[in-house]
Design an enzyme around this catalytic site. Sequence first.
Site, PDB file in Angstrom:
ATOM      1  N   HIS A 144       0.692  -1.372  -0.085  1.00 50.64           N
ATOM      2  CA  HIS A 144      -0.252   0.061   0.128  1.00 50.64           C
ATOM      3  C   HIS A 144       0.775   1.173   0.100  1.00 50.64           C
ATOM      4  O   HIS A 144       2.017   1.203   0.571  1.00 50.64           O
ATOM      5  CB  HIS A 144      -1.057   0.153   1.231  1.00 50.64           C
ATOM      6  CG  HIS A 144      -1.975   1.156   1.090  1.00 50.64           C
ATOM      7  ND1 HIS A 144      -1.913   2.150   1.328  1.00 50.64           N
ATOM      8  CD2 HIS A 144      -3.261   0.645   0.729  1.00 50.64           C
ATOM      9  CE1 HIS A 144      -3.028   2.718   1.136  1.00 50.64           C
ATOM     10  NE2 HIS A 144      -3.918   2.019   0.900  1.00 50.64           N
TER      11      HIS A 144
ATOM     12  N   ASP B  65      -8.014  -5.592   0.063  1.00 53.93           N
ATOM     13  CA  ASP B  65      -8.546  -6.234  -0.921  1.00 53.93           C
ATOM     14  C   ASP B  65      -8.083  -7.775  -0.748  1.00 53.93           C
ATOM     15  O   ASP B  65      -8.819  -8.551  -1.441  1.00 53.93           O
ATOM     16  CB  ASP B  65      -7.930  -5.816  -2.224  1.00 53.93           C
ATOM     17  CG  ASP B  65      -8.554  -4.411  -2.309  1.00 53.93           C
ATOM     18  OD1 ASP B  65      -9.769  -4.414  -2.442  1.00 53.93           O
ATOM     19  OD2 ASP B  65      -7.772  -3.408  -2.772  1.00 53.93           O
TER      20      ASP B  65
END
Length: 430
Positions: free
Chosen positions: A304, A361
Amino acid sequence: MPEYAELNINGKKHKLPVVLGTEGEKAIDISKLRQDTGFITLDVGYGNTGSCTSSITFMDGENGILRYRGIPVEQLAEHATFKETAYLLIHGRLPTWEEHRQFSVLLNDHSLVHEDMRSFYQHYPRGSHPMGILSAMLNALKSFYPELENLEEEINITVTRLLAKIRTLAAMSYKISRGHQVVYPRPDLAYCENFLNMMFDSPVRPYKIHPDVVKALRLFWILHADHEQNCSTSAVRIVGSGRVNLYAAISAGIAALWGPLHGGANQAVVEMLENIQNEGSSIQRVIERAKDKNDPYRLMGFGHRVYKTYDPRAKIMKNICDTLLSKLTTQDPFLEIAKKLEAVALKDDYFIEHNLYPNVDFYSGIVLRAIGIPTNMFPVMFAIGRLPGWIAQWLESMNDPNWKLCRPRQIYTGPKITDYVPFEQRYKKP
Ligand code: CMC
């Protein structure tokens, strides 16, 4: 904390104001830099650029913290409804009982969509991706719902329309894509239940709403509701800065979210797990491929831009995954593969050195599969969840007296001035 930072260019000192956030975040205001020095800053991908000040969402990527309007996402996940969370993001505080009741009435009142919109779906080529369709539909809403006289009233109604209709449009696209009869929204059902019913109810097999499925969907949407200046939210703000209408700005956000590095990652994770299963690849082989600089393969659902530790949303999502599967007494082989991948990756030096952890996710696709959502609709589910955040960020930017047309600069690296060569001189006749 100093009030100014000093920049020394060729021996000349320039004072740049320091800006401090409420949680101690530090910034150097360079908005007058070019005017004062002739220099711009270069920050490809905007990893070090604050594009605005905002009072909506706080993220601390080093410590895995996420708060909406100051409230930890863990508390909202534990206690709040998605509707309350949407209200909190958009209005800046939790609703009173009466405000919540009125909000629910309005969402019900605006949940139907114009019947003519059905023809859009019917004329889309079969197999079109639902994100492309949703983005087009949201943009089309502007043509179906005329402007009102009063600007404030128009914005309030537009916000409600978007929140109410996005679920109807998403469920409608699923039904029509399957050639099934569209199910209308029901005023007696709450936000999540209503969506599930529109998706899965049918005259031959009435849908039985399972409380654990509703809980999982509520949590999924709350966890996706906002994430400060991410790619799609920045798209909404940037497109909005040209003063387009809210529908068009949201449509741009949906388009930006579609990509596999952003909101399309939930679909990409499940496709990755499917490939691992179908090809019988070993976990070690997958990890080696993800680490190989000569192979574009990446471990989807990992890494991320902001989180350099475990994404707090991923922790909750993993728990939902376990709870939902056990409550439904179903098994998903993908969950086993995902857990094994995570365990190996978290012990691998490459992943440790690069601070790569599961993001939201990684487990969310397995939750959506258990709910019964088809894989190509996963990013649509993300979009429904992110809508309150996009709206809140758009409203904040529109109410900010300093918000300008977003127009970054660049450093040009192309050819120097070059004369035009006429066509006859460039091409010889055959
Ligand atoms: N697998 C393998 N290596 C990775 C991965 C990954 N998933 N993510 C980053 N890296 C490596 C990358 O190769 C680079 O290595 P090096 O410095 O040795 O060249 C380093 O880590 C930094 O990568 P980056 O691409 O410069 O980092 P970024 O901040 O631009 O990327 C990211 C963030 C999310 C695009 C990236 O981690 C990625 O592609 N992840 C997979 C896609 C994904 O899961 N996206 C969903 C993000 S969460 C949902 C949302 O909020 O949008």
